[in-house]
Design a protein around this motif. Structure first.
Motif, short mmCIF file in Angstrom:
data_model
loop_
_atom_site.label_atom_id
_atom_site.label_comp_id
_atom_site.label_asym_id
_atom_site.label_seq_id
_atom_site.Cartn_x
_atom_site.Cartn_y
_atom_site.Cartn_z
N GLU A 134 0.82 -1.20 0.00
CA GLU A 134 0.00 0.00 0.00
C GLU A 134 0.86 1.26 0.00
O GLU A 134 0.52 2.25 -0.64
N GLN A 135 2.00 1.21 0.69
CA GLN A 135 2.92 2.34 0.66
C GLN A 135 3.47 2.54 -0.75
O GLN A 135 3.62 3.67 -1.22
N MET A 136 3.76 1.43 -1.44
CA MET A 136 4.25 1.52 -2.82
C MET A 136 3.17 2.08 -3.73
O MET A 136 3.46 2.88 -4.62
N ARG A 137 1.92 1.66 -3.52
CA ARG A 137 0.82 2.20 -4.33
C ARG A 137 0.72 3.71 -4.14
O ARG A 137 0.56 4.47 -5.10
N PHE A 138 0.78 4.13 -2.87
CA PHE A 138 0.64 5.55 -2.56
C PHE A 138 1.77 6.35 -3.23
O PHE A 138 1.53 7.40 -3.83
N ALA A 139 3.01 5.84 -3.13
CA ALA A 139 4.14 6.54 -3.74
C ALA A 139 4.02 6.56 -5.26
O ALA A 139 4.31 7.58 -5.90
N ALA A 140 3.58 5.44 -5.84
CA ALA A 140 3.45 5.38 -7.30
C ALA A 140 2.38 6.35 -7.79
O ALA A 140 2.58 7.07 -8.79
N ARG A 141 1.23 6.40 -7.08
CA ARG A 141 0.18 7.34 -7.49
C ARG A 141 0.65 8.78 -7.36
O ARG A 141 0.34 9.62 -8.22
N GLY A 142 1.38 9.08 -6.31
CA GLY A 142 1.92 10.43 -6.15
C GLY A 142 2.87 10.80 -7.27
O GLY A 142 2.83 11.92 -7.80
N PHE A 143 3.75 9.85 -7.64
CA PHE A 143 4.69 10.09 -8.74
C PHE A 143 3.95 10.29 -10.05
O PHE A 143 4.26 11.22 -10.82
N LEU A 144 2.97 9.45 -10.31
CA LEU A 144 2.24 9.55 -11.58
C LEU A 144 1.45 10.84 -11.66
O LEU A 144 1.35 11.44 -12.74
N ASP A 145 0.88 11.29 -10.55
CA ASP A 145 0.19 12.59 -10.56
C ASP A 145 1.16 13.71 -10.89
O ASP A 145 0.82 14.67 -11.59
N ALA A 146 2.40 13.60 -10.38
CA ALA A 146 3.38 14.66 -10.58
C ALA A 146 3.86 14.74 -12.03
O ALA A 146 4.16 15.83 -12.52
N VAL A 147 3.98 13.58 -12.71
CA VAL A 147 4.55 13.58 -14.06
C VAL A 147 3.47 13.64 -15.14
O VAL A 147 3.77 13.46 -16.32
N SER A 148 2.24 13.93 -14.75
CA SER A 148 1.19 14.06 -15.76
C SER A 148 1.56 15.12 -16.79
O SER A 148 2.06 16.20 -16.44
N PRO A 149 1.31 14.86 -18.07
CA PRO A 149 1.63 15.87 -19.10
C PRO A 149 0.84 17.17 -18.93
O PRO A 149 1.25 18.20 -19.46
N SER A 150 -0.24 17.13 -18.17
CA SER A 150 -0.99 18.37 -17.92
C SER A 150 -0.22 19.34 -17.05
O SER A 150 -0.56 20.53 -17.00
N ASN A 151 0.85 18.87 -16.37
CA ASN A 151 1.61 19.71 -15.45
C ASN A 151 2.77 20.45 -16.11
O ASN A 151 3.49 21.18 -15.42
N PHE A 152 2.95 20.29 -17.42
CA PHE A 152 4.12 20.87 -18.09
C PHE A 152 3.67 21.71 -19.28
O PHE A 152 2.79 21.30 -20.05
N PRO A 153 4.27 22.88 -19.45
CA PRO A 153 3.82 23.78 -20.52
C PRO A 153 3.90 23.18 -21.91
O PRO A 153 2.98 23.38 -22.72
N ALA A 154 4.97 22.43 -22.21
CA ALA A 154 5.18 21.94 -23.57
C ALA A 154 4.23 20.81 -23.95
O ALA A 154 4.09 20.50 -25.14
#
Length: 576
Positions: A134-154
């Protein structure tokens, strides 16, 4: 020499062919390499996560899905990729260009594919227990939210268009917003000038009638000619400002309760500073008992109704156990719990923040005897990072949008400091070690705490989508109390599930009158009612004391033995 004509541009069919060819070649090389390894050593074991059959199957599926996306990009009329319902309603990609433009559609679908593969790999990891996974799931979801293409101008079509349209002014304004947030050490969610306590928040009329170094006691003015004989005292969580229950007048639970003919008192906790470094749980329990006794004496009544919200509900449960052990249980006629927990075995994602490294970090942040409320705000934001962090990164840093006024988010950013000693013990004793449900494992005010002695009628409310106090964790409270309990599952989460006035006509709630042994069984037989659960609660409260008295004398703040010290909402809620 005649000019050499430029080479002909490859056709879409050519691009599709060579993309497929290179992808197939790489896939064949991977598979052939694994086959060769086993041919040289037939007993060579599979390497989990690398050469085991399940990982190889996922690798082949990843390549197949990737090539499908390439095909759709290069040949727009190709078979579309089927989305899951969650992908279809993902708010990050609501702009139509994420689907209408082939390039951005490919970026979006590639992100979904990468996300699915990463989460699948987490599920496939061997040799870890449920807590670690569950800790791995939480970390993975946090990472994936951070690297979403919606978060970057280009890679965000809306940001690109805005940048071209404004000549980059959106990015400059966004930078200004970001620098302002860095300076104050906190992410901004709403227009800070739109709301003010006492101006358009916490407006229910009342008076401060008692003050200590830990809390103020507020008595609200009656709005009806007659009121219930038994008054009500509300204990809000000390990790937030109390006015979550007294937002704008149309959303205020306190105003609504007063209008239902209840004499309402509320405890407003003081935000901690260095002088409160030695405050512990006993002090909060003692404050609850003192408030109960002040109200009983001031109004000359035998008992009070009580409400405990979140951590104050946890404390109220301990208070009831101590009163029962002292033979004073009859001083509380009923207890209502808003999204509160006593059994922390399945307390949700907050359990990720009680690991040894997190607790060690916490100690470094509390050298002055208190924990800065901005730390807790950051923790709660991380639990809903997509909505409370990255959504605002995109809107306010990249698009440079103005902050919209929103009373609930204003409250969310109005942080409260916590006493360091008690906060650490709370995390250790309750969240990590789950001692509250072990009879006698914890004591307060010199009395061992045994929840099994609590016979006070209890109304227990949980939020179906609560990420702070999961409904399964709240429901278990019904198994630890000895007396009558009524469990209600409300729509929405930790805040909106509670602050849901009937006039809004939003959400729903579920009740099950049968005796059940699990939340799943409760849900299976539950009856859904549209709208707010507040009317159900007031009906239950009246069932536990329908007698009324005139709203005169001590029912009016300042006309009894309790003196008027200040107008509501008092001093402590304004202190920063």
């Amino acid at each position: 020499m005649a000019d050499t004509p430029p080479p002909a541009m490859p056709t879409l069919a050519d691009l599709q062919h060579w993309t497929w060819l290179l992808g197939r070649a790489q896939q064949m090389m991977i598979e052939q390499g694994f086959d060769a390894m086993r041919a040289r050593d037939p007993v060579l074991p599979a390497i989990p996560g690398l050469t085991d059959p399940e990982t190889l199957a996922r690798t082949r599926d990843f390549w197949t899905d990737s090539l499908t996306l390439w095909q759709r990009l290069l040949i727009p009329q190709a078979e579309p990729v089927v989305e899951t319902p969650a992908q279809a309603r993902d708010k990050r990609f609501k702009d139509p260009r994420w689907r209408e433009n082939p390039l951005f559609d490919w970026i979006r679908q590639s992100y979904f594919l990468f996300s699915d593969q990463m989460l699948a790999q987490v599920e496939a990891v061997q040799g870890v227990d449920d807590k670690q996974r569950e800790q791995m799931r939480f970390a993975a979801r946090g990472f994936l939210d951070a690297v979403s293409p919606s978060n970057f101008p280009a890679t965000n079509p809306e940001v690109l268009e805005k940048t071209l349209e404004t000549g980059g002014q959106n990015l400059l304004k966004g930078l200004q917003n970001m620098l302002a947030d860095l300076a104050k050490g906190q992410l901004t969610h709403t227009d800070s000038t739109a709301f003010e306590v006492g101006r358009n928040l916490a407006m229910t009329p009342g008076k401060v009638v008692h003050r200590t170094d830990l809390y103020e006691l507020i008595q609200y003015a009656p709005a009806t000619e007659n009121v219930l004989a038994t008054p009500l005292v509300i204990f809000p969580p000390w990790i937030n400002r109390f006015y979550i229950l007294d937002l704008t007048p149309e959303k205020s639970f306190i105003r609504w309760a007063v209008e239902q003919g209840i004499t309402v008192f509320l405890v407003s906790w003081r935000s901690a500073d260095a002088s409160m470094k030695d405050v512990v749980w006993d002090d909060y329990i003692a404050a609850q008992i003192e408030a109960i006794e002040l109200i009983r004496a001031g109004l000359d009544v035998p008992a009070v109704h009580t409400i405990g919200y979140c951590v104050a509900g946890t404390t109220l449960a301990a208070t009831l156990a101590i009163l029962a052990a002292r033979g004073e249980a009859d001083t509380v006629k009923s207890a209502t719990f808003f999204t509160a927990q006593v059994d922390f075995k399945n307390a949700g994602e907050l359990l990720h923040f009680v690991a040894d490294d997190q607790l060690a970090l916490l100690k470094t942040l509390t050298t002055d005897g208190f924990l800065d409320g901005r730390y807790m705000a950051s923790v709660f934001n991380q639990l809903r990072g997509r909505d409370l962090i990255w959504n605002y990164v995109t809107n306010n840093y990249l698009l440079g949008k103005d902050y919209a006024p929103f009373d609930l988010l204003h409250w969310n950013g109005d942080t409260t400091n916590l006493p360091a000693t008690w906060h650490l013990r709370y995390l250790l004793d309750l969240y990590r070690d789950n001692l509250l449900v072990e009879p006698g494992a914890l004591s307060a005010l010199g009395v061992p705490i045994d929840l099994g002695r609590v016979e006070t009628p209890a109304y227990i409310q949980a939020g179906r989508e609560d990420h702070i106090a999961p409904p399964e964790s709240v429901w278990v409270m019904t198994r630890h109390f000895k007396g009558e309990t009524r469990f209600v599952l409300a729509g929405s989460g930790h805040i909106a599930g509670v602050v849901n006035p009937p006039s809004a006509g939003k959400y729903q709630y579920w009740r099950n009158a049968d005796s059940v042994s699990s939340l799943a069984e409760f849900i299976a037989g539950a009856v859904e009612t549209k709208g707010s659960w507040w009317p159900d609660w007031i009906a239950w409260l009246r069932d536990h004391g329908a007698e009324t008295v005139a709203a005169t004398g001590p029912r009016q703040p300042g006309e009894g033995s309790l003196p008027v010290l200040d107008d509501a909402p008092g001093r402590y809620v304004r202190a920063r």
